[in-house]
Design a protein around this motif. Sequence first.
Motif, PDB file in Angstrom:
ATOM      1  N   MET A 249      24.929   6.374 -45.863  1.00 15.39           N
ATOM      2  CA  MET A 249      24.256   7.208 -46.855  1.00 15.39           C
ATOM      3  C   MET A 249      25.270   8.096 -47.549  1.00 15.39           C
ATOM      4  O   MET A 249      26.129   8.705 -46.913  1.00 15.39           O
ATOM      5  CB  MET A 249      23.176   8.064 -46.178  1.00 15.39           C
ATOM      6  N   SER A 250      25.174   8.190 -48.873  1.00 20.37           N
ATOM      7  CA  SER A 250      26.104   9.015 -49.626  1.00 20.37           C
ATOM      8  C   SER A 250      25.874  10.491 -49.340  1.00 20.37           C
ATOM      9  O   SER A 250      24.733  10.944 -49.154  1.00 20.37           O
ATOM     10  CB  SER A 250      25.918   8.749 -51.123  1.00 20.37           C
ATOM     11  N   VAL A 251      26.960  11.263 -49.301  1.00 15.13           N
ATOM     12  CA  VAL A 251      26.843  12.705 -49.079  1.00 15.13           C
ATOM     13  C   VAL A 251      26.406  13.426 -50.348  1.00 15.13           C
ATOM     14  O   VAL A 251      26.116  14.624 -50.318  1.00 15.13           O
ATOM     15  CB  VAL A 251      28.165  13.299 -48.572  1.00 15.13           C
ATOM     16  N   LEU A 252      26.376  12.702 -51.471  1.00 14.60           N
ATOM     17  CA  LEU A 252      25.945  13.306 -52.731  1.00 14.60           C
ATOM     18  C   LEU A 252      25.121  12.276 -53.504  1.00 14.60           C
ATOM     19  O   LEU A 252      25.619  11.205 -53.849  1.00 14.60           O
ATOM     20  CB  LEU A 252      27.152  13.739 -53.566  1.00 14.60           C
ATOM     21  N   THR A 253      23.852  12.589 -53.741  1.00 14.64           N
ATOM     22  CA  THR A 253      23.019  11.698 -54.547  1.00 14.64           C
ATOM     23  C   THR A 253      22.918  12.264 -55.959  1.00 14.64           C
ATOM     24  O   THR A 253      22.852  13.484 -56.150  1.00 14.64           O
ATOM     25  CB  THR A 253      21.614  11.538 -53.947  1.00 14.64           C
ATOM     26  N   VAL A 254      22.908  11.374 -56.935  1.00  7.76           N
ATOM     27  CA  VAL A 254      22.945  11.777 -58.340  1.00  7.76           C
ATOM     28  C   VAL A 254      21.809  11.101 -59.095  1.00  7.76           C
ATOM     29  O   VAL A 254      21.549   9.915 -58.909  1.00  7.76           O
ATOM     30  CB  VAL A 254      24.298  11.385 -58.983  1.00  7.76           C
ATOM     31  N   GLU A 255      21.122  11.860 -59.926  1.00  7.20           N
ATOM     32  CA  GLU A 255      20.115  11.288 -60.813  1.00  7.20           C
ATOM     33  C   GLU A 255      20.198  11.971 -62.169  1.00  7.20           C
ATOM     34  O   GLU A 255      20.831  13.017 -62.318  1.00  7.20           O
ATOM     35  CB  GLU A 255      18.709  11.426 -60.230  1.00  7.20           C
ATOM     36  N   ARG A 256      19.560  11.365 -63.164  1.00  5.55           N
ATOM     37  CA  ARG A 256      19.554  11.906 -64.513  1.00  5.55           C
ATOM     38  C   ARG A 256      18.131  12.157 -64.983  1.00  5.55           C
ATOM     39  O   ARG A 256      17.234  11.352 -64.742  1.00  5.55           O
ATOM     40  CB  ARG A 256      20.217  10.910 -65.470  1.00  5.55           C
ATOM     41  N   ARG A 257      17.919  13.275 -65.624  1.00  3.63           N
ATOM     42  CA  ARG A 257      16.675  13.543 -66.332  1.00  3.63           C
ATOM     43  C   ARG A 257      17.057  13.969 -67.738  1.00  3.63           C
ATOM     44  O   ARG A 257      17.498  15.099 -67.954  1.00  3.63           O
ATOM     45  CB  ARG A 257      15.855  14.629 -65.640  1.00  3.63           C
ATOM     46  N   ASP A 258      16.932  13.048 -68.657  1.00  5.17           N
ATOM     47  CA  ASP A 258      17.354  13.274 -70.032  1.00  5.17           C
ATOM     48  C   ASP A 258      18.837  13.657 -70.068  1.00  5.17           C
ATOM     49  O   ASP A 258      19.667  12.882 -69.623  1.00  5.17           O
ATOM     50  CB  ASP A 258      16.473  14.339 -70.697  1.00  5.17           C
TER      51      ASP A 258
END
Length: 251
Positions: A1-10
């Motif tokens: 599991m990654s220690v940093l998860t990234v997502e985008r909202r606009d």
Amino acid sequence: MSVLTVERRDQVAIWRMSHPPVNAINGELLQALADEIEKVRLDEAVRAVVITGNGPTFAAGADVMGFLQMGGSLADFQQAGARLFRQIEMHPKPFVAAVNGVAYGGGNELAMACDIRVASKNARFGQPEVNLGIIPAWGGTWRLPDLVGRSVATRLLLTGDPISAEEAWRIGLVDRVVDADVLLDYAINIADRLASLAPRALAELKQLLARRGPESPKAEAEAAARLMTTADAVEGVMAFQQKRRPRFQGR
């Protein structure tokens, strides 16, 4: 599991630190943050960043023992954290910390490196290093006085006592305190607002705030003159005259 998860909202990137059980900041997390900082710098579609913790903790401090057990140099670890947090402070794009729980030591220093801090009502803050016979190494001794004043910072640094979210708001360490269930949305709304503003103006403001000193008046005048000739400045004036929202392009 990654220690940093990234997502985008606009136009907003959302980073969640995920190093259970308390999101202690280790070398892997520092590197993951550094990688994303560079990606955001180059990605024109991202105009603001929200940093938060996965689970009930924002970040409970630096994972010094974990780093040493991996055979790393303590000096390298300290320098990497200090360098990373300075990159956030100096980054041309705004960062919002959504402090969802405990932010001690390096966690508090990370929040302080961000431009705006929003906390849930159950968040707690502190620089407890003195209780371990050490001191903050990632900006705590100078960012904390900048934010809350020398007297309050001295008390917090010398005693290592934690404080509640409400006290953090009262002394100026955080900008807002909200219910836990709306924290992330509230922080994203702030980031959305920042993302709608002129990117070059925000970048110039961040540079001036981060490099305050005797040369500040001269630097401010030069930055203001640079911005006056940009397409965004023209758009801002035109939008004001036409009573509409400006559409800034970062040019």
